[in-house]
Design a protein around this motif. Structure first.
Motif, PDB file in Angstrom:
ATOM      1  N   ALA A  77     -16.552  -1.946  27.816  1.00  0.00           N
ATOM      2  CA  ALA A  77     -16.977  -2.342  29.196  1.00  0.00           C
ATOM      3  C   ALA A  77     -15.502  -2.143  29.935  1.00  0.00           C
ATOM      4  CB  ALA A  77     -17.692  -3.872  28.897  1.00  0.00           C
ATOM      5  N   GLU A  78     -14.564  -2.078  29.191  1.00  0.00           N
ATOM      6  CA  GLU A  78     -13.431  -1.907  30.025  1.00  0.00           C
ATOM      7  C   GLU A  78     -12.532  -0.782  30.136  1.00  0.00           C
ATOM      8  OE1 GLU A  78     -12.099  -4.167  32.036  1.00  0.00           O
ATOM      9  OE2 GLU A  78     -13.289  -5.628  31.888  1.00  0.00           O
ATOM     10  N   ASN A  79     -12.917   0.417  28.905  1.00  0.00           N
ATOM     11  CA  ASN A  79     -13.253   2.113  28.992  1.00  0.00           C
ATOM     12  C   ASN A  79     -12.141   1.642  27.865  1.00  0.00           C
ATOM     13  OD1 ASN A  79     -15.027   3.273  30.504  1.00  0.00           O
ATOM     14  ND2 ASN A  79     -13.752   2.270  32.265  1.00  0.00           N
ATOM     15  N   ILE A  80     -11.930   0.950  26.733  1.00  0.00           N
ATOM     16  CA  ILE A  80     -11.256   0.707  25.855  1.00  0.00           C
ATOM     17  C   ILE A  80     -11.444   1.300  24.642  1.00  0.00           C
ATOM     18  CG2 ILE A  80      -9.431   0.185  24.489  1.00  0.00           C
ATOM     19  CD1 ILE A  80      -9.002  -2.102  26.508  1.00  0.00           C
ATOM     20  N   GLU A  81     -11.771   2.745  23.792  1.00  0.00           N
ATOM     21  CA  GLU A  81     -12.338   2.818  22.843  1.00  0.00           C
ATOM     22  C   GLU A  81     -12.088   2.257  21.943  1.00  0.00           C
ATOM     23  OE1 GLU A  81     -12.705   7.387  20.329  1.00  0.00           O
ATOM     24  OE2 GLU A  81     -11.123   6.917  22.163  1.00  0.00           O
ATOM     25  N   THR A  82     -13.022   1.228  20.909  1.00  0.00           N
ATOM     26  CA  THR A  82     -13.069   1.057  19.560  1.00  0.00           C
ATOM     27  C   THR A  82     -13.706   1.535  18.445  1.00  0.00           C
ATOM     28  OG1 THR A  82     -15.127  -0.269  20.065  1.00  0.00           O
ATOM     29  CG2 THR A  82     -13.186  -1.380  21.119  1.00  0.00           C
ATOM     30  N   GLU A  83     -12.808   1.534  17.424  1.00  0.00           N
ATOM     31  CA  GLU A  83     -13.001   1.929  15.706  1.00  0.00           C
ATOM     32  C   GLU A  83     -13.649   0.329  14.822  1.00  0.00           C
ATOM     33  OE1 GLU A  83     -12.612   4.722  12.352  1.00  0.00           O
ATOM     34  OE2 GLU A  83     -11.094   5.830  13.985  1.00  0.00           O
ATOM     35  N   ILE A  84     -14.494   0.284  14.028  1.00  0.00           N
ATOM     36  CA  ILE A  84     -14.493  -0.644  13.554  1.00  0.00           C
ATOM     37  C   ILE A  84     -14.175  -0.192  12.023  1.00  0.00           C
ATOM     38  CG2 ILE A  84     -15.854  -2.120  12.543  1.00  0.00           C
ATOM     39  CD1 ILE A  84     -17.134  -3.440  14.818  1.00  0.00           C
ATOM     40  N   ALA A  85     -13.200   0.218  10.883  1.00  0.00           N
ATOM     41  CA  ALA A  85     -13.221  -0.548   9.591  1.00  0.00           C
ATOM     42  C   ALA A  85     -13.322  -1.165   9.037  1.00  0.00           C
ATOM     43  CB  ALA A  85     -11.533   0.094   9.125  1.00  0.00           C
ATOM     44  N   GLN A  86     -14.474  -0.931   7.826  1.00  0.00           N
ATOM     45  CA  GLN A  86     -14.918  -1.926   7.253  1.00  0.00           C
ATOM     46  C   GLN A  86     -13.413  -1.728   5.867  1.00  0.00           C
ATOM     47  OE1 GLN A  86     -17.140  -4.360   6.230  1.00  0.00           O
ATOM     48  NE2 GLN A  86     -16.719  -4.981   4.015  1.00  0.00           N
ATOM     49  N   LEU A  87     -13.220  -2.972   5.128  1.00  0.00           N
ATOM     50  CA  LEU A  87     -12.343  -2.672   4.313  1.00  0.00           C
ATOM     51  C   LEU A  87     -12.122  -3.777   2.637  1.00  0.00           C
ATOM     52  CD1 LEU A  87      -8.544  -1.296   5.944  1.00  0.00           C
ATOM     53  CD2 LEU A  87     -10.120  -0.162   4.856  1.00  0.00           C
ATOM     54  N   GLY A  88     -12.910  -4.679   3.338  1.00  0.00           N
ATOM     55  CA  GLY A  88     -12.962  -6.159   2.284  1.00  0.00           C
ATOM     56  C   GLY A  88     -13.821  -5.544   1.210  1.00  0.00           C
ATOM     57  N   ASN A  89     -14.123  -4.481   1.325  1.00  0.00           N
ATOM     58  CA  ASN A  89     -15.194  -4.330   0.279  1.00  0.00           C
ATOM     59  C   ASN A  89     -13.820  -3.186  -0.904  1.00  0.00           C
ATOM     60  OD1 ASN A  89     -15.886  -1.811   1.103  1.00  0.00           O
ATOM     61  ND2 ASN A  89     -17.717  -2.245   0.940  1.00  0.00           N
ATOM     62  N   LYS A  90     -12.859  -2.603  -0.750  1.00  0.00           N
ATOM     63  CA  LYS A  90     -11.886  -1.800  -0.820  1.00  0.00           C
ATOM     64  C   LYS A  90     -10.678  -1.942  -1.566  1.00  0.00           C
ATOM     65  CE  LYS A  90     -13.663   1.993   1.733  1.00  0.00           C
ATOM     66  NZ  LYS A  90     -14.855   1.338   2.422  1.00  0.00           N
ATOM     67  N   PRO A  91     -10.229  -1.855  -2.664  1.00  0.00           N
ATOM     68  CA  PRO A  91      -8.937  -2.043  -3.385  1.00  0.00           C
ATOM     69  C   PRO A  91      -7.696  -1.505  -2.365  1.00  0.00           C
ATOM     70  CG  PRO A  91     -10.183  -0.400  -4.960  1.00  0.00           C
ATOM     71  CD  PRO A  91     -10.863  -0.211  -3.391  1.00  0.00           C
ATOM     72  N   ILE A  92      -7.009  -2.809  -1.897  1.00  0.00           N
ATOM     73  CA  ILE A  92      -5.852  -2.307  -1.283  1.00  0.00           C
ATOM     74  C   ILE A  92      -4.595  -2.689  -2.262  1.00  0.00           C
ATOM     75  CG2 ILE A  92      -4.274  -2.570   0.754  1.00  0.00           C
ATOM     76  CD1 ILE A  92      -7.702  -2.184   2.258  1.00  0.00           C
ATOM     77  N   GLN A  93      -3.956  -2.049  -2.022  1.00  0.00           N
ATOM     78  CA  GLN A  93      -2.454  -2.886  -2.835  1.00  0.00           C
ATOM     79  C   GLN A  93      -1.042  -1.819  -2.507  1.00  0.00           C
ATOM     80  OE1 GLN A  93      -3.322  -0.934  -6.866  1.00  0.00           O
ATOM     81  NE2 GLN A  93      -1.594   0.301  -7.048  1.00  0.00           N
ATOM     82  N   ASP A  94       0.103  -2.651  -2.364  1.00  0.00           N
ATOM     83  CA  ASP A  94       0.979  -2.317  -1.891  1.00  0.00           C
ATOM     84  C   ASP A  94       2.016  -1.455  -3.095  1.00  0.00           C
ATOM     85  OD1 ASP A  94       1.231  -4.263  -0.603  1.00  0.00           O
ATOM     86  OD2 ASP A  94       1.966  -6.608  -2.439  1.00  0.00           O
ATOM     87  N   CYS A  95       2.935  -0.876  -2.091  1.00  0.00           N
ATOM     88  CA  CYS A  95       3.098   0.121  -2.602  1.00  0.00           C
ATOM     89  C   CYS A  95       4.129  -0.046  -3.934  1.00  0.00           C
ATOM     90  CB  CYS A  95       5.392   0.912  -1.989  1.00  0.00           C
ATOM     91  SG  CYS A  95       6.704   1.542  -2.117  1.00  0.00           S
ATOM     92  N   ILE A  96       3.629   1.243  -5.286  1.00  0.00           N
ATOM     93  CA  ILE A  96       4.050   0.572  -6.535  1.00  0.00           C
ATOM     94  C   ILE A  96       5.327   2.239  -7.306  1.00  0.00           C
ATOM     95  CG2 ILE A  96       1.663   0.408  -7.547  1.00  0.00           C
ATOM     96  CD1 ILE A  96       0.877   2.704  -8.234  1.00  0.00           C
ATOM     97  N   ASP A  97       5.557   2.212  -5.861  1.00  0.00           N
ATOM     98  CA  ASP A  97       6.882   2.820  -6.126  1.00  0.00           C
ATOM     99  C   ASP A  97       6.029   4.402  -7.036  1.00  0.00           C
ATOM    100  OD1 ASP A  97       9.355   4.664  -5.542  1.00  0.00           O
ATOM    101  OD2 ASP A  97      10.480   2.323  -6.964  1.00  0.00           O
ATOM    102  N   CYS A  98       5.621   5.175  -6.548  1.00  0.00           N
ATOM    103  CA  CYS A  98       4.969   5.661  -7.283  1.00  0.00           C
ATOM    104  C   CYS A  98       5.490   7.579  -6.962  1.00  0.00           C
ATOM    105  CB  CYS A  98       3.642   6.147  -7.672  1.00  0.00           C
ATOM    106  SG  CYS A  98       2.993   6.581  -5.911  1.00  0.00           S
ATOM    107  N   GLY A  99       5.959   7.643  -5.949  1.00  0.00           N
ATOM    108  CA  GLY A  99       6.887   8.914  -5.761  1.00  0.00           C
ATOM    109  C   GLY A  99       6.290  10.125  -5.139  1.00  0.00           C
ATOM    110  N   GLY A 100       4.826   9.633  -5.314  1.00  0.00           N
ATOM    111  CA  GLY A 100       3.866  10.489  -4.608  1.00  0.00           C
ATOM    112  C   GLY A 100       4.241  10.620  -3.138  1.00  0.00           C
TER     113      GLY A 100
END
Length: 65
Positions: free
Chosen positions: A29-52
């Motif tokens: 309503a204030e002309n600010i674009e939004t996007e909702i990202a669903q991450l709750g069912n995805k495995p997310i991990q920290d950096c594992i220092d793989c060098g990728g």
């Protein structure tokens, strides 16, 4: 401006999504674009220092995503 709203709940259309949708509606309503990202069912991990990131032009490619 664009605002990314992150849903960390494993239920994609639960109460958190409803709350984020209300926030998005107010921002839109204030002309600010939004996007909702669903991450709750995805495995997310920290950096594992793989060098990728070194091998692929400083872009991180976690193996679990």
């Amino acid at each position: 401006m664009k605002v990314l709203l992150i849903n960390g709940s494993p239920k994609a259309n639960g109460c958190t999504f409803t709350a984020l949708s209300e926030i998005a509606k107010t921002l839109n309503a204030e002309n600010i674009e939004t996007e909702i990202a669903q991450l709750g069912n995805k495995p997310i991990q920290d950096c594992i220092d793989c060098g990728g990131c070194v091998e692929k032009a400083n872009a991180c490619f976690p193996t679990t995503l």
